[in-house]
Design an enzyme around this catalytic site. Sequence first.
Site, PDB file in Angstrom:
ATOM      1  N   HIS A 123       0.850  -1.189   0.000  1.00 12.54           N
ATOM      2  CA  HIS A 123       0.000   0.000   0.000  1.00 12.54           C
ATOM      3  C   HIS A 123       0.888   1.242   0.000  1.00 12.54           C
ATOM      4  O   HIS A 123       1.807   1.373   0.810  1.00 12.54           O
ATOM      5  CB  HIS A 123      -0.922  -0.010   1.216  1.00 12.54           C
ATOM      6  CG  HIS A 123      -1.814  -1.219   1.250  1.00 12.54           C
ATOM      7  ND1 HIS A 123      -2.976  -1.304   0.519  1.00 12.54           N
ATOM      8  CD2 HIS A 123      -1.705  -2.399   1.914  1.00 12.54           C
ATOM      9  CE1 HIS A 123      -3.543  -2.473   0.738  1.00 12.54           C
ATOM     10  NE2 HIS A 123      -2.796  -3.162   1.577  1.00 12.54           N
ATOM     11  N   LYS A 135      -2.926   2.852  12.945  1.00 16.02           N
ATOM     12  CA  LYS A 135      -1.469   3.019  12.906  1.00 16.02           C
ATOM     13  C   LYS A 135      -1.004   3.828  11.704  1.00 16.02           C
ATOM     14  O   LYS A 135       0.163   4.189  11.616  1.00 16.02           O
ATOM     15  CB  LYS A 135      -0.787   1.652  12.910  1.00 16.02           C
ATOM     16  CG  LYS A 135      -0.984   0.878  14.215  1.00 16.02           C
ATOM     17  CD  LYS A 135      -0.352   1.606  15.392  1.00 16.02           C
ATOM     18  CE  LYS A 135      -0.522   0.841  16.684  1.00 16.02           C
ATOM     19  NZ  LYS A 135       0.125   1.513  17.840  1.00 16.02           N
ATOM     20  N   HIS A 164      -3.084 -12.461  -0.008  1.00 21.77           N
ATOM     21  CA  HIS A 164      -3.281 -13.233   1.234  1.00 21.77           C
ATOM     22  C   HIS A 164      -3.685 -14.675   0.920  1.00 21.77           C
ATOM     23  O   HIS A 164      -2.830 -15.504   0.653  1.00 21.77           O
ATOM     24  CB  HIS A 164      -4.273 -12.547   2.169  1.00 21.77           C
ATOM     25  CG  HIS A 164      -3.788 -11.232   2.680  1.00 21.77           C
ATOM     26  ND1 HIS A 164      -2.648 -11.102   3.445  1.00 21.77           N
ATOM     27  CD2 HIS A 164      -4.279  -9.978   2.524  1.00 21.77           C
ATOM     28  CE1 HIS A 164      -2.453  -9.827   3.735  1.00 21.77           C
ATOM     29  NE2 HIS A 164      -3.427  -9.124   3.190  1.00 21.77           N
TER      30      HIS A 164
END
Length: 843
Positions: free
Chosen positions: A371, A445, A660
């Site tokens: 990302h 975060k 994933h």
Amino acid sequence: MSEQQQQQQQQQQQKQQQKTQKAMPPRVRTSSTSQSSPARRSGKKGRMSPLVMFGQRRHRGHHHRASESDDSSPVFTSPIARAISDGHMPSHGFYLGSAAHEPATLSPRGVRAVPAQIRVASNAPLSLPKPQKHHAMAPPPPRREFRRVHISGEKLVTEEQREVCTILHQALELREKYVFKEKEPSEEDVKDWTREPEYTPPADDASGKCEHHYRMVDGVFVVWHGDREWTTNALRSAPATTARKRRTLSETYVAPSGDEDDDQPSSALSPSSASNKKKKHGHHGDESKSNDMFTGVIKAISVDEFWGDLAFLMQVCYDPDTRSFAYSRLKLLEKRFELHQLLNEHVEVAEQKAVPHRDFYNVRKVDNHIHHSACMNQKHLLRFIKHKYRTASDDVVALSKDGSKSITLRELFDDLQLTSYELSVDHLDVRADNTFQRFDRFNLKYNPLGESRLREVFLKYRNQIDGRYLAELTREVMDDLVSNKYQFTEFRLSIYGRSQDEWSKLARWVVNNDLFCKNVRWMIQIPRLYKVYRQRKELENFEQMIRNIFEPLFKVTIDPSSDPPLHRFLQSVVGFDSVDDESLREAPFRERWPLAADWTSRDNPPYSMWAYYMYANLFTLNKLREKKGFSVFAYRPHAGEAGDVEHLAAVFLVARSINHGIVLNSNPSMQYLYYLSQIGLSMSPLSNNLLFVEYEKNPFPKFFKRGLNVTLSTDDPLMIHVTKEPLVEEYSVAAQVWKLSAIDMCEIARNSVLQSGFESGFKAHWIGPNYWKTNTVEANDIRMTNLPNSRFEFRLELLDEEKHFISTNMISIPEGSDEDEFDDDDEEEEEEEDSNGNDSDSH
């Protein structure tokens, strides 16, 4: 003559000889009268060249004798001296080949002298040869045979297994019906594969308007060519545009020479889904009409047909016989790989060492899943923030909390009661700690120091400074990648679907800051945030969000001059992603959902609904862009990070690869289908370790042994990694924990290139000109991939054996029978049940 006179005469001769030697130019000298070895004089008297000294030591150490020729010049057997005599190298260099250009062999004691004897001319000048660049494309090393383990009795299958083979074959055929397949590379694309392609940023050419038109029908854009006006109902009845030629298992299998098999693969049965029955009644297009009427119409498969096919796949996932069969086949694949390693490890190592120059560090690796907002590590972001505070503290960067005025960077830090000296990695607090099973905490975060305003200033492109800081950060990361040379990446940028002007703003940010790089391609991620925007009343229904995402792309593809920056930006975009928290609860699977325009709920649509509408619009868009000669986009969503197996079943139909995929470990049926289809899995074990699966429980090593198309990626280096090279960090941790060899890591790196969206010219240079061939050993070029052919051939043989096993053990349809007859009987039964049900409802 007295003894004293003789001594004086000898001294005079020696002085005369020394004067003569000083007058001569530097060269290798030999003297028939001198008892010492030839020496090259340097500035100091009596010192010989280290090169010749080395030759002498080798000469004495191996007890070679120099033969005398007619002119009394000595002959040297040292390969160094003979190289000098041939003019292949100067006296101050080293040469590891003989005069006949045969490579000298290496031994623990040094270079072995070649027995051939070559005389050194006494007056041969030491001219410096022109440097010859080593040709990287030397002939490949000879192919090595390796030990194979064959299993006999594969024809001894039960009727239950034959039924399972039939079901699996049907599922594989369904995927071939959906997935958009790009054209194979042309000879022009790969003809110069030995040279690294020259990267040129996308050209600023916005010409080429075409005569295509588009309209949204049931949430999916339909495109046609020409001036004819189509009604919505007419377009709804148009047949779907087919993908390229569908390949059956028997067509992809290459039978070994001499293997005769009487069992021929039978024709596949159609999935017993509602979609096939409805097609016969005209629910998905009036087949009585001639398809010629719809020539030039580009349309994806209808949503009703998708729901029917997905329902069939869900039955496959939970069928107990299929699960047992798939589990046994996967375990067999895993054990056969372990046997291959035991029997052929020495063969693979020898084959890899025979390749010059290549090793794990200089084979190409692509970070397929990263990302953009978290592409830098924590130290890099901290250093950048401190630098900006020291050098640009007066920049107006944000609005005050109440939004009443603009504030500078210094004022922003004053509000936070911080100075640059006090800042540290610990203060940034972007490390993903205490986030296991808490995706919401993980997303927080992204805010340095827990402040969303700092994220807006440094990690967003839509702010008061037009994303200038983020562009500078991106350029620094790009420069690091260029200097590394062998690492590449595909950054993800977000399009949210709130409004159609998002595309123009994003494209102008990329183009104005010149964010094009040889080592970087862009991907677009669509966060599944319909629920948020619907609650804010920014959207009325789901179809509006789909329109905001795709309509600007159809418009600029038909007429590039309508938005030149967007047209230029799209040339460097390679795919689309769909992202969000998969662990969120959603409604259970249903065989039919409302259309996009009818989804006005404040809840998110189910994952499978997102998957269809993303796929269908991309399919139509790709067909249009392909006709115009533009780049196309792959659908590569997040799937299987958490949530239900339905997510994996949906994208099995429509996605080229996924990110994933760890949920595959819980469903052997779907895992086996992913193996047979070789769908790419870009896995991030370090990221999973912080969210959903502990590192030692990650299924990556199991998937790798079984032969799934897996690779490693970083996901979010800002929150996860600590080094300057996060991708190598990902590989190194995996190698240490799971004991991966250099051969394993080179295989994983090759998979990353195959899954990536880089142009065919780059892929051909990185892994070989035949990379796109799926059923031949030629697809692997060990000189570029450092992957032994024995490993690649083993993988290929096992995959072909599995496909062959399924295709030759399907249930055959009896000759003379019509499959439609069985379907008609089923339809009559269903109609009778429906009528009974309706009667009971009316009562």
